[in-house]
Design a protein around this motif. Structure first.
Motif: not given
Length: 224
Positions: A13-38
């Motif tokens: 499959v030819e790689p898509v060139k419109q945007a560099g979207i690939g691999g692991l895409y992490a989504i943050t959970p609901d964490i109220a503690d900003t230090g822990r989240l970071c």
């Protein structure tokens, strides 16, 4: 468009060139503690995640701003795009790299008009290929389909199939992102059938060793 990380190719499959979207895409959970989240996000990025989406459905406006600002600094250190879920005003305020919109949110056209031509605009397409085609025509940079598997993050309303993934790869020119209940046991099937990226939350942030888990997801994409 800004220069972004090269997308990981899928065999045949030819790689898509419109945007560099690939691999692991992490989504943050609901964490109220900003230090822990970071701290958790630092481990995810150090493990090789290519994108990070800030998603916190329980936080108030001030906490969202504080957390998004902190994550933006962290993402810049790793040269990883930060994508904000839903909140166009927040994405604009911190000058995030992208915005992800769902079914009841603003259209890609409106988001692009307000946010800028050089930003990443992603859209949830659930199990609806027609919605993805419309999004591509409207200027979206990627289409996210799911849930492919039962999800602990939110109730599964739409079930996406592997056949849909294969068809989407054939009919769309923009990257295809898989989401919903993805873990190290089932991600290989999605990669083998051509998804450009996998969006993962619980399997990453609830892992005993977050960095190692992030590395494992990344390794599976590199092997492909």
């Amino acid at each position: 468009m800004r220069n972004r990380k090269k997308i990981l190719a899928v065999p045949g499959v030819e790689p898509v060139k419109q945007a560099g979207i690939g691999g692991l895409y992490a989504i943050t959970p609901d964490i109220a503690d900003t230090g822990r989240l970071c701290n958790a996000v630092h481990q995810v990025l150090a493990g090789g995640a290519h994108l990070l989406q800030y998603r916190n459905k329980s936080a108030g406006k001030h906490l969202r701003l504080a957390q998004a600002t902190a994550l933006q600094r962290l993402c810049k250190q790793f040269q990883v795009p930060l994508i904000i879920n839903d909140h166009l005003d927040l994405a604009m305020e911190i000058d995030a790299e992208g915005l992800h919109v769902g079914g009841g949110d603003i259209s890609p056209q409106i988001a692009r008009c307000h946010f800028g031509q050089d930003k990443i605009i992603g859209i949830s397409c659930y199990n609806q290929l027609d919605r993805a085609i419309e999004a591509e025509n409207a200027g979206a940079d990627y289409a996210a389909f799911g849930a492919f598997y039962p999800s602990m993050t939110k109730a599964v309303t739409y079930q996406a199939s592997i056949d849909l993934l294969v068809t989407a790869r054939k009919q769309l020119s923009i990257p295809v992102v898989a989401i919903g209940g993805i873990n190290l046991d089932n991600v290989g099937t999605l990669v083998a059938h051509g998804c450009h990226a996998v969006a993962v939350s619980n399997a990453l942030f609830d892992a005993k060793n977050i960095r190692k888990t992030s590395q494992e997801f990344t390794r599976l994409f590199n092997q492909s």
